[in-house]
Design a protein around this motif. Sequence first.
Motif, mmCIF file in Angstrom:
data_model
loop_
_atom_site.group_PDB
_atom_site.id
_atom_site.type_symbol
_atom_site.label_atom_id
_atom_site.label_comp_id
_atom_site.label_asym_id
_atom_site.label_seq_id
_atom_site.Cartn_x
_atom_site.Cartn_y
_atom_site.Cartn_z
ATOM 1 N N PRO A 26 -10.141 -6.936 -12.986
ATOM 2 C CA PRO A 26 -10.622 -6.683 -11.640
ATOM 3 C C PRO A 26 -12.007 -7.297 -11.393
ATOM 4 O O PRO A 26 -12.842 -7.360 -12.286
ATOM 5 N N ILE A 27 -12.190 -7.771 -10.170
ATOM 6 C CA ILE A 27 -13.436 -8.396 -9.726
ATOM 7 C C ILE A 27 -14.153 -7.385 -8.842
ATOM 8 O O ILE A 27 -13.592 -6.916 -7.850
ATOM 9 N N ASP A 28 -15.388 -7.042 -9.206
ATOM 10 C CA ASP A 28 -16.164 -6.099 -8.398
ATOM 11 C C ASP A 28 -16.618 -6.763 -7.107
ATOM 12 O O ASP A 28 -17.157 -7.874 -7.125
ATOM 13 N N ILE A 29 -16.411 -6.075 -5.995
ATOM 14 C CA ILE A 29 -16.848 -6.545 -4.681
ATOM 15 C C ILE A 29 -17.849 -5.519 -4.168
ATOM 16 O O ILE A 29 -17.524 -4.333 -4.043
ATOM 17 N N ILE A 30 -19.064 -5.986 -3.890
ATOM 18 C CA ILE A 30 -20.112 -5.081 -3.418
ATOM 19 C C ILE A 30 -20.275 -5.294 -1.920
ATOM 20 O O ILE A 30 -20.646 -6.384 -1.472
ATOM 21 N N ILE A 31 -19.970 -4.245 -1.164
ATOM 22 C CA ILE A 31 -20.105 -4.311 0.291
ATOM 23 C C ILE A 31 -21.054 -3.223 0.748
ATOM 24 O O ILE A 31 -21.220 -2.199 0.083
ATOM 25 N N VAL A 60 -4.443 -7.740 -5.181
ATOM 26 C CA VAL A 60 -4.470 -6.280 -5.146
ATOM 27 C C VAL A 60 -5.911 -5.826 -4.956
ATOM 28 O O VAL A 60 -6.790 -6.190 -5.740
ATOM 29 N N ILE A 61 -6.120 -5.043 -3.914
ATOM 30 C CA ILE A 61 -7.434 -4.476 -3.641
ATOM 31 C C ILE A 61 -7.376 -3.005 -4.022
ATOM 32 O O ILE A 61 -6.554 -2.252 -3.511
ATOM 33 N N VAL A 66 -0.912 -3.004 0.568
ATOM 34 C CA VAL A 66 -0.546 -4.172 1.357
ATOM 35 C C VAL A 66 -1.780 -5.033 1.630
ATOM 36 O O VAL A 66 -2.091 -5.351 2.770
ATOM 37 N N ASN A 67 -2.494 -5.393 0.566
ATOM 38 C CA ASN A 67 -3.625 -6.321 0.668
ATOM 39 C C ASN A 67 -4.702 -5.823 1.619
ATOM 40 O O ASN A 67 -5.337 -6.591 2.312
ATOM 41 N N ASN A 68 -4.911 -4.522 1.666
ATOM 42 C CA ASN A 68 -5.858 -3.977 2.621
ATOM 43 C C ASN A 68 -6.488 -2.713 2.031
ATOM 44 O O ASN A 68 -5.799 -1.900 1.440
ATOM 45 N N PHE A 69 -7.780 -2.563 2.202
ATOM 46 C CA PHE A 69 -8.477 -1.363 1.736
ATOM 47 C C PHE A 69 -9.320 -0.860 2.896
ATOM 48 O O PHE A 69 -10.009 -1.633 3.545
ATOM 49 N N THR A 70 -9.272 0.411 3.171
ATOM 50 C CA THR A 70 -10.138 0.994 4.188
ATOM 51 C C THR A 70 -11.000 2.045 3.526
ATOM 52 O O THR A 70 -10.494 2.922 2.835
ATOM 53 N N GLY A 71 -12.285 1.939 3.706
ATOM 54 C CA GLY A 71 -13.216 2.896 3.128
ATOM 55 C C GLY A 71 -14.535 2.837 3.873
ATOM 56 O O GLY A 71 -14.622 2.253 4.952
ATOM 57 N N VAL A 72 -15.554 3.418 3.298
ATOM 58 C CA VAL A 72 -16.874 3.391 3.918
ATOM 59 C C VAL A 72 -17.842 2.657 3.012
ATOM 60 O O VAL A 72 -17.558 2.404 1.844
ATOM 61 N N SER A 73 -18.998 2.298 3.563
ATOM 62 C CA SER A 73 -20.013 1.560 2.833
ATOM 63 C C SER A 73 -20.331 2.238 1.511
ATOM 64 O O SER A 73 -20.478 3.455 1.447
ATOM 65 N N GLY A 74 -20.425 1.441 0.464
ATOM 66 C CA GLY A 74 -20.756 1.958 -0.854
ATOM 67 C C GLY A 74 -19.549 2.324 -1.692
ATOM 68 O O GLY A 74 -19.689 2.579 -2.875
ATOM 69 N N ILE A 77 -15.106 -1.280 -4.582
ATOM 70 C CA ILE A 77 -13.986 -2.143 -4.231
ATOM 71 C C ILE A 77 -13.778 -3.107 -5.391
ATOM 72 O O ILE A 77 -14.738 -3.676 -5.908
ATOM 73 N N GLN A 78 -12.536 -3.291 -5.786
ATOM 74 C CA GLN A 78 -12.214 -4.286 -6.808
ATOM 75 C C GLN A 78 -10.971 -5.034 -6.365
ATOM 76 O O GLN A 78 -10.071 -4.464 -5.762
ATOM 77 N N ILE A 79 -10.967 -6.335 -6.678
ATOM 78 C CA ILE A 79 -9.817 -7.176 -6.379
ATOM 79 C C ILE A 79 -9.284 -7.715 -7.703
ATOM 80 O O ILE A 79 -10.048 -8.171 -8.550
ATOM 81 N N THR A 80 -7.975 -7.656 -7.857
ATOM 82 C CA THR A 80 -7.307 -8.251 -9.013
ATOM 83 C C THR A 80 -6.326 -9.293 -8.489
ATOM 84 O O THR A 80 -5.574 -9.021 -7.551
ATOM 85 N N LEU A 81 -6.375 -10.494 -9.095
ATOM 86 C CA LEU A 81 -5.519 -11.603 -8.680
ATOM 87 C C LEU A 81 -4.442 -11.831 -9.730
ATOM 88 O O LEU A 81 -4.720 -11.812 -10.928
ATOM 89 N N PHE A 82 -3.235 -12.071 -9.267
ATOM 90 C CA PHE A 82 -2.090 -12.334 -10.127
ATOM 91 C C PHE A 82 -1.547 -13.726 -9.787
ATOM 92 O O PHE A 82 -0.557 -13.849 -9.056
ATOM 93 N N PRO A 83 -2.214 -14.789 -10.299
ATOM 94 C CA PRO A 83 -1.766 -16.154 -9.997
ATOM 95 C C PRO A 83 -0.370 -16.423 -10.547
ATOM 96 O O PRO A 83 0.044 -15.855 -11.556
ATOM 97 N N VAL A 84 0.337 -17.309 -9.855
ATOM 98 C CA VAL A 84 1.660 -17.738 -10.301
ATOM 99 C C VAL A 84 1.467 -18.767 -11.407
ATOM 100 O O VAL A 84 0.708 -19.734 -11.230
ATOM 101 N N PRO A 85 2.108 -18.587 -12.568
ATOM 102 C CA PRO A 85 1.989 -19.602 -13.626
ATOM 103 C C PRO A 85 2.472 -20.964 -13.120
ATOM 104 O O PRO A 85 3.397 -21.050 -12.317
ATOM 105 N N PHE A 86 1.823 -22.013 -13.598
ATOM 106 C CA PHE A 86 2.175 -23.369 -13.176
ATOM 107 C C PHE A 86 2.494 -24.211 -14.396
ATOM 108 O O PHE A 86 2.152 -23.858 -15.522
ATOM 109 N N ASN A 87 3.168 -25.332 -14.179
ATOM 110 C CA ASN A 87 3.468 -26.259 -15.277
ATOM 111 C C ASN A 87 2.177 -26.907 -15.745
ATOM 112 O O ASN A 87 1.380 -27.368 -14.928
#
Length: 142
Positions: A26-31, A60-61, A66-74, A77-87
């Motif tokens: 997960p990637i920390d997002i500071i808002i 994933v947030i 469904v790719n959406n997070f609702t909350g308040v300041s502070g 928030i973390q985002i995790t990415l699931f890339p598609v493997p490539f050749n």
Amino acid sequence: MTAQNDRPTVAFIDRQVGRNGDIVGPIDIIINDIDPADQLTVRAVSSNDKLVPNDANHIVITGGSVNNFTGVSGDPIQITLFPVPFNNTGIDQTSNITVTVTDNGTGNLVSTPRVFELAMLESNTNLRAQIAEFGITDDGLT
């Protein structure tokens, strides 16, 4: 005097680097928002939907659905990415991920976008050997 809805802030997000087939995060997002009671909506979109499709299975947030997070300041928030493997073709894959925080306080929407790069390297790439190119330091890389 009319109340003003201030834009939320999104802190700088470092370039993210992974190997083909890796999950990134997960990637920390500071808002933040000066109006702490306002509801904030966080969305993330990939510029390369062949690498990171724009759906809830690949972006994933934490705390949202469904790719959406609702909350308040502070709120954490973390985002995790699931890339598609490539050749492994000798060409690394990249995508710009745009994180947009929207504040719906006082009835008018204001948004702040923040873009970071995702670089997915071939699975046989030594991340430590490549990391200087991306300007990132991490003692846990192998």
